[in-house]
Scaffold this motif. Structure first.
Motif, PDB file in Angstrom:
ATOM      1  N   ASP A 110      41.492  47.621  42.042  1.00 40.37           N
ATOM      2  CA  ASP A 110      42.539  47.997  41.095  1.00 40.37           C
ATOM      3  C   ASP A 110      43.807  47.179  41.305  1.00 40.37           C
ATOM      4  N   ALA A 111      43.641  45.914  41.680  1.00 38.91           N
ATOM      5  CA  ALA A 111      44.811  45.068  41.940  1.00 38.91           C
ATOM      6  C   ALA A 111      44.553  43.625  41.496  1.00 38.91           C
ATOM      7  N   LEU A 112      43.752  43.461  40.456  1.00 41.13           N
ATOM      8  CA  LEU A 112      43.296  42.127  40.048  1.00 41.13           C
ATOM      9  C   LEU A 112      44.447  41.168  39.779  1.00 41.13           C
ATOM     10  N   GLU A 113      45.380  41.566  38.916  1.00 42.78           N
ATOM     11  CA  GLU A 113      46.429  40.637  38.513  1.00 42.78           C
ATOM     12  C   GLU A 113      47.341  40.277  39.683  1.00 42.78           C
ATOM     13  N   ASP A 114      47.695  41.270  40.504  1.00 43.40           N
ATOM     14  CA  ASP A 114      48.543  41.004  41.666  1.00 43.40           C
ATOM     15  C   ASP A 114      47.825  40.097  42.659  1.00 43.40           C
ATOM     16  N   GLU A 141      35.690  35.341  36.109  1.00 47.38           N
ATOM     17  CA  GLU A 141      36.248  34.046  35.722  1.00 47.38           C
ATOM     18  C   GLU A 141      37.525  33.740  36.499  1.00 47.38           C
ATOM     19  N   LYS A 142      38.367  34.748  36.674  1.00 45.77           N
ATOM     20  CA  LYS A 142      39.620  34.534  37.394  1.00 45.77           C
ATOM     21  C   LYS A 142      39.367  34.119  38.838  1.00 45.77           C
ATOM     22  N   TYR A 143      38.410  34.756  39.494  1.00 53.79           N
ATOM     23  CA  TYR A 143      38.125  34.420  40.883  1.00 53.79           C
ATOM     24  C   TYR A 143      37.411  33.076  41.003  1.00 53.79           C
ATOM     25  N   LEU A 144      36.535  32.777  40.076  1.00 47.63           N
ATOM     26  CA  LEU A 144      35.863  31.475  40.100  1.00 47.63           C
ATOM     27  C   LEU A 144      36.859  30.346  39.884  1.00 47.63           C
ATOM     28  N   ASP A 145      37.851  30.568  39.031  1.00 51.32           N
ATOM     29  CA  ASP A 145      38.869  29.545  38.773  1.00 51.32           C
ATOM     30  C   ASP A 145      39.675  29.224  40.028  1.00 51.32           C
ATOM     31  N   LEU A 146      39.707  30.163  40.964  1.00 53.24           N
ATOM     32  CA  LEU A 146      40.411  29.942  42.227  1.00 53.24           C
ATOM     33  C   LEU A 146      39.530  29.243  43.267  1.00 53.24           C
ATOM     34  N   GLY A 147      38.279  28.978  42.903  1.00 50.09           N
ATOM     35  CA  GLY A 147      37.368  28.289  43.810  1.00 50.09           C
ATOM     36  C   GLY A 147      36.684  29.183  44.811  1.00 50.09           C
ATOM     37  N   LEU A 148      36.726  30.495  44.585  1.00 47.20           N
ATOM     38  CA  LEU A 148      36.183  31.438  45.558  1.00 47.20           C
ATOM     39  C   LEU A 148      34.679  31.646  45.401  1.00 47.20           C
ATOM     40  N   HIS A 149      34.041  32.021  46.503  1.00 47.90           N
ATOM     41  CA  HIS A 149      32.678  32.531  46.458  1.00 47.90           C
ATOM     42  C   HIS A 149      32.731  34.002  46.049  1.00 47.90           C
ATOM     43  N   VAL A 150      31.579  34.543  45.664  1.00 47.03           N
ATOM     44  CA  VAL A 150      31.511  35.920  45.175  1.00 47.03           C
ATOM     45  C   VAL A 150      30.431  36.663  45.944  1.00 47.03           C
ATOM     46  N   LEU A 171      26.176  34.951  35.792  1.00 46.67           N
ATOM     47  CA  LEU A 171      27.203  33.962  35.477  1.00 46.67           C
ATOM     48  C   LEU A 171      27.789  33.293  36.721  1.00 46.67           C
ATOM     49  N   ILE A 172      27.446  33.769  37.895  1.00 48.95           N
ATOM     50  CA  ILE A 172      27.989  33.207  39.133  1.00 48.95           C
ATOM     51  C   ILE A 172      27.304  31.869  39.418  1.00 48.95           C
ATOM     52  N   PRO A 173      28.063  30.797  39.585  1.00 48.39           N
ATOM     53  CA  PRO A 173      27.430  29.511  39.903  1.00 48.39           C
ATOM     54  C   PRO A 173      26.577  29.602  41.159  1.00 48.39           C
ATOM     55  N   LYS A 174      25.516  28.858  41.176  1.00 50.95           N
ATOM     56  CA  LYS A 174      24.550  28.918  42.267  1.00 50.95           C
ATOM     57  C   LYS A 174      25.200  28.671  43.624  1.00 50.95           C
ATOM     58  N   ASP A 175      26.175  27.757  43.673  1.00 50.09           N
ATOM     59  CA  ASP A 175      26.774  27.397  44.951  1.00 50.09           C
ATOM     60  C   ASP A 175      27.938  28.296  45.347  1.00 50.09           C
ATOM     61  N   ARG A 176      28.165  29.404  44.594  1.00 51.32           N
ATOM     62  CA  ARG A 176      29.257  30.326  44.923  1.00 51.32           C
ATOM     63  C   ARG A 176      28.753  31.728  45.251  1.00 51.32           C
ATOM     64  N   LEU A 177      27.469  31.932  45.263  1.00 49.00           N
ATOM     65  CA  LEU A 177      26.892  33.270  45.397  1.00 49.00           C
ATOM     66  C   LEU A 177      26.612  33.632  46.857  1.00 49.00           C
ATOM     67  N   LEU A 178      27.026  34.845  47.253  1.00 48.67           N
ATOM     68  CA  LEU A 178      26.723  35.375  48.574  1.00 48.67           C
ATOM     69  C   LEU A 178      26.203  36.802  48.439  1.00 48.67           C
ATOM     70  N   LEU A 179      25.393  37.224  49.403  1.00 52.25           N
ATOM     71  CA  LEU A 179      24.882  38.600  49.451  1.00 52.25           C
ATOM     72  C   LEU A 179      25.519  39.330  50.617  1.00 52.25           C
ATOM     73  N   GLU A 180      25.845  40.609  50.406  1.00 51.18           N
ATOM     74  CA  GLU A 180      26.503  41.414  51.433  1.00 51.18           C
ATOM     75  C   GLU A 180      25.919  42.829  51.443  1.00 51.18           C
ATOM     76  N   THR A 181      26.168  43.525  52.526  1.00 47.63           N
ATOM     77  CA  THR A 181      25.773  44.936  52.559  1.00 47.63           C
ATOM     78  C   THR A 181      26.953  45.872  52.358  1.00 47.63           C
ATOM     79  N   ASP A 182      28.131  45.528  52.916  1.00 50.84           N
ATOM     80  CA  ASP A 182      29.262  46.449  53.053  1.00 50.84           C
ATOM     81  C   ASP A 182      28.855  47.668  53.872  1.00 50.84           C
ATOM     82  N   ALA A 183      27.850  47.495  54.720  1.00 53.73           N
ATOM     83  CA  ALA A 183      27.419  48.590  55.601  1.00 53.73           C
ATOM     84  C   ALA A 183      28.588  49.010  56.486  1.00 53.73           C
TER      85      ALA A 183
END
Length: 241
Positions: A110-114, A141-150, A171-183
């Protein structure tokens, strides 16, 4: 837990620190088990941060198994710490990541723009990941424009809350994709039979992988190879033996 994870094919891990003491504990665990860890302060803990926090994180960041700064960012959903404290703590960690030449491990709710505004003013030369991304194509799109992985977690396995995320995953580019658990959070709802415990575990990452592979219409092997390569490129200083 780690043995069960390895048996499921989940072998490379990043243990997350969410406070100074937890970052130090994560590093100790990473050293013990030849894995990786982060050094950072979660926005929930921003207000309780002591004056020596950044120096302690800087010392951790010099360790070879500490490969990024975070989990840090902004969380205006629960506001366990004031917005002012969160912003100040986040600014300091962005500066630390730049100084240490490390990627940044980001939390946003809940803090995307900031968040985007602060990241645009930061030096993200060494990259980073928007951890546990749950948004739709607009936020993506906003995060990808910043060069971040997702980073994609078990949220994608939730038929109730994951609809917008499921639109984003292809829509996530192949070289920006990561998998996580948040365990230990976000237990995948696709696990069958359902486990008795609601505690998420690293071994359940395979359920996230199955869902993401289906959404992207690729084989599980291709997805696994892709995300492992992305992890290695972004987060590894050394190769565990």
């Amino acid at each position: 837990m780690l043995e069960e994870s390895a048996q499921s094919g989940v072998c490379r891990m990043l243990f997350c620190g969410t406070s100074v003491t937890k970052s130090e504990a994560a590093h100790a665990l990473a050293k013990q088990h030849n894995q990786y860890s982060t050094a950072g302060i979660h926005p929930h803990d921003a207000e309780a941060t002591k004056d020596d926090a950044m120096e302690r994180l800087r010392a951790l960041a010099a360790e070879k198994r500490v490969t990024c700064i975070g989990e840090c960012g902004l969380d205006f959903n629960r506001n366990y710490s004031s917005k002012k404290s969160q912003i100040l703590c986040f600014e300091k960690q962005l500066e630390l990541a730049e100084a240490c030449r490390l990627p940044i491990y980001l939390h946003e709710r809940d803090a995307l723009e900031d968040m985007v505004a602060m990241l645009k003013n930061a030096n993200l030369e060494h990259g980073g990941v928007i951890h546990c991304f749950t948004g739709g194509p607009h936020a993506l799109e906003k995060y990808l424009d910043l060069g971040l992985h997702v980073g994609i977690t078990g949220w994608v396995c939730d038929e109730r809350r994951g609809l917008e995320l499921r639109k984003s995953v292809p829509l996530i580019p192949k070289d920006r994709l990561l998998l996580e658990t948040d365990a230990p959070y976000l237990l995948p709802r696709t696990i069958r039979p359902k486990p008795k415990s609601r505690t998420n575990l690293p071994k359940y990452l395979t359920y996230v992988a199955d869902e993401v592979a289906a959404l992207r219409d690729v084989s599980l092997r291709e997805l696994s190879d892709t995300t492992e390569q992305n992890f290695n490129r972004l987060f590894t200083k050394v190769t565990p033996k």
